[in-house]
Design a protein around this motif. Structure first.
Motif, PDB file in Angstrom:
ATOM      1  N   ARG A 224       8.451  14.047   3.434  1.00  0.00           N
ATOM      2  CA  ARG A 224       7.563  12.883   3.389  1.00  0.00           C
ATOM      3  C   ARG A 224       6.133  13.253   3.798  1.00  0.00           C
ATOM      4  N   PHE A 225       5.722  14.465   3.430  1.00  0.00           N
ATOM      5  CA  PHE A 225       4.374  14.914   3.768  1.00  0.00           C
ATOM      6  C   PHE A 225       3.305  14.046   3.102  1.00  0.00           C
ATOM      7  N   TYR A 226       3.641  13.465   1.932  1.00  0.00           N
ATOM      8  CA  TYR A 226       2.664  12.654   1.203  1.00  0.00           C
ATOM      9  C   TYR A 226       2.205  11.443   2.023  1.00  0.00           C
ATOM     10  N   GLU A 227       2.952  11.063   3.034  1.00  0.00           N
ATOM     11  CA  GLU A 227       2.557   9.927   3.870  1.00  0.00           C
ATOM     12  C   GLU A 227       1.338  10.258   4.723  1.00  0.00           C
ATOM     13  N   VAL A 228       1.221  11.526   5.138  1.00  0.00           N
ATOM     14  CA  VAL A 228       0.090  11.941   5.982  1.00  0.00           C
ATOM     15  C   VAL A 228      -0.881  12.843   5.230  1.00  0.00           C
ATOM     16  N   ALA A 229      -0.473  13.311   4.055  1.00  0.00           N
ATOM     17  CA  ALA A 229      -1.315  14.175   3.217  1.00  0.00           C
ATOM     18  C   ALA A 229      -1.232  13.661   1.782  1.00  0.00           C
ATOM     19  N   PRO A 230      -1.972  12.601   1.466  1.00  0.00           N
ATOM     20  CA  PRO A 230      -1.810  11.951   0.162  1.00  0.00           C
ATOM     21  C   PRO A 230      -2.384  12.714  -1.028  1.00  0.00           C
ATOM     22  N   ASP A 291       4.709   6.706  -4.896  1.00  0.00           N
ATOM     23  CA  ASP A 291       4.511   6.221  -3.525  1.00  0.00           C
ATOM     24  C   ASP A 291       3.063   6.343  -3.063  1.00  0.00           C
ATOM     25  N   GLY A 292       2.152   6.694  -3.996  1.00  0.00           N
ATOM     26  CA  GLY A 292       0.728   6.663  -3.669  1.00  0.00           C
ATOM     27  C   GLY A 292       0.022   7.996  -3.592  1.00  0.00           C
ATOM     28  N   ALA A 293       0.728   9.114  -3.807  1.00  0.00           N
ATOM     29  CA  ALA A 293       0.076  10.429  -3.743  1.00  0.00           C
ATOM     30  C   ALA A 293      -0.810  10.659  -4.970  1.00  0.00           C
ATOM     31  N   THR A 294      -1.815  11.519  -4.796  1.00  0.00           N
ATOM     32  CA  THR A 294      -2.708  11.896  -5.891  1.00  0.00           C
ATOM     33  C   THR A 294      -2.581  13.391  -6.138  1.00  0.00           C
ATOM     34  N   ILE A 295      -2.356  13.772  -7.383  1.00  0.00           N
ATOM     35  CA  ILE A 295      -2.234  15.188  -7.761  1.00  0.00           C
ATOM     36  C   ILE A 295      -3.575  15.661  -8.310  1.00  0.00           C
ATOM     37  N   ILE A 296      -4.090  16.754  -7.757  1.00  0.00           N
ATOM     38  CA  ILE A 296      -5.347  17.346  -8.217  1.00  0.00           C
ATOM     39  C   ILE A 296      -5.063  18.761  -8.707  1.00  0.00           C
ATOM     40  N   ASP A 297      -5.421  19.056  -9.939  1.00  0.00           N
ATOM     41  CA  ASP A 297      -5.187  20.381 -10.515  1.00  0.00           C
ATOM     42  C   ASP A 297      -6.495  21.169 -10.501  1.00  0.00           C
ATOM     43  N   ILE A 298      -6.517  22.268  -9.763  1.00  0.00           N
ATOM     44  CA  ILE A 298      -7.698  23.145  -9.731  1.00  0.00           C
ATOM     45  C   ILE A 298      -7.636  24.056 -10.952  1.00  0.00           C
ATOM     46  N   GLU A 299      -8.447  23.776 -11.944  1.00  0.00           N
ATOM     47  CA  GLU A 299      -8.389  24.541 -13.187  1.00  0.00           C
ATOM     48  C   GLU A 299      -9.047  25.917 -13.038  1.00  0.00           C
ATOM     49  N   ASP A 300     -10.191  25.974 -12.389  1.00  0.00           N
ATOM     50  CA  ASP A 300     -10.873  27.263 -12.196  1.00  0.00           C
ATOM     51  C   ASP A 300     -10.550  27.781 -10.797  1.00  0.00           C
TER      52      ASP A 300
END
Length: 333
Positions: A224-230, A291-300
């Motif tokens: 449940r890390f997404y609760e403190v690290a969204p 549940d509210g998490a955001t995924i960010i893809d670092i392309e470079d």
């Protein structure tokens, strides 16, 4: 017996049935010529557990039930370090142990912790065979028989703030595993590395002791890390490898045909793991997003690679046969 009587006695009958099942399981294990305890640090349902279960089933089938492998998940036989010690001493017969845990006995496996040494999924999947061949004797010298490697997961960043470039982590407090290599790598990237034991990650994020950390997709969900690290940020900096090891003293007692059956079963299951893990990772991330998490893809990823390159080169020089092993890994396709 009447329906009412059956209902009255149902709990007793269920307990009796469970007792019979346990007795039959015990008889099955004791009937085998060789019994093994396989230690895992993950719960049932995890990709690593499912792979181990398939492996155990194949071994029983191909040895006519003469080799019985029992799984012990959730670190019930001890943490990974304790399990590795147990394998060396023979009190535990098998495990799928995170490679970095084994580096105190086989320092060569530190190459797998070097940031960006593994280039992609295809490279990670292909390295097992050549690396097993190269390191088998080093493992044997320390009491392990090596069956191969699989990817436990890709270490990605998990953060309380959005990260779109390496500039965003400058001066931020990052939890790192208690390893000089990891401390040096993230200091070189500009973060403020803070070693914190794994069980304390959630609370450390919650209280602001750290701002971000790295871990794998399935752990992002199950802990449940997404609760403190969204924010889940795909940097793909390290492929966390699981090392399939067997107690050498137990292995030597096996007939050659059983050794061959175990080796072939391990290779067959290991070939399935990439697809299994990727499917489980996608499902885990989808659930966290719901549940509210955001995924960010670092392309470079070039700035990240360049920042950590000096640390990578420093440790390649310190690791036994480091340059040769890195070349072997990078050429595996």
């Amino acid at each position: 017996m009447t329906t009412a009587s059956l209902l009255t006695h149902a709990p007793r009958l269920a307990a009796l049935a469970a007792g019979v099942a346990m007795a039959l399981g015990s008889l099955s294990a004791s009937a085998a010529q060789f019994n093994a305890k396989l230690s895992l640090d993950v719960p049932e349902g995890n990709t690593k557990y499912e792979a181990a279960q398939q492996f155990a089933d194949l071994v029983r089938e191909r040895t006519d039930d003469n080799v019985d492998i029992q799984l012990f998940p959730n670190s019930v036989l001890g943490g990974e370090t304790e399990s590795a010690e147990g394998i060396r001493l023979g009190s535990v017969q098998m495990g799928i142990i995170t490679s970095s845990v084994l580096s105190s006995w086989v320092p060569e496996v530190q190459v797998l912790d070097l940031p960006y040494v593994i280039t992609d999924e295809a490279n990670a999947s292909a390295l097992s065979e050549p690396l097993t061949e190269a390191l088998s004797s080093s493992f044997e010298d320390q009491g392990f028989h090596l069956l191969g490697f699989t990817v436990n997961g890709v270490r990605e960043l998990m953060s309380s703030f959005p990260i779109h470039s390496i500039d965003d982590i400058q001066g931020k407090k990052m939890r790192v595993i208690q390893s000089p290599l990891h401390v040096d790598a993230w200091r070189a990237a500009g973060a403020n590395p803070t070693p914190v034991p794994a069980p304390e990650i959630y609370n450390s994020m919650q209280t602001g002791v750290i701002d971000f950390f790295d871990n794998t997709a399935t752990n992002y969900l199950t802990n449940r890390f997404y609760e403190v690290a969204p924010y889940y940020v795909k940097t793909d900096h390290i492929y966390a490898m699981g090392t399939w090891v067997v107690a050498q003293n137990w292995w030597k007692r096996l007939p050659e045909d059983y050794q061959q059956a175990i080796t072939e079963a391990a290779l067959e299951v290991q070939s399935r793991v990439p697809e299994m893990r990727q499917k489980d990772d996608e499902a885990a991330l989808a659930e966290t997003v719901a549940d509210g998490a955001t995924i960010i893809d670092i392309e470079d990823k070039t700035p990240w690679m360049e920042a950590m390159a000096p640390v990578r080169e420093k440790y390649i020089d310190q690791i036994p046969d480091g340059a040769e092993l890195v070349e072997l890994i990078r050429s595996a396709k």
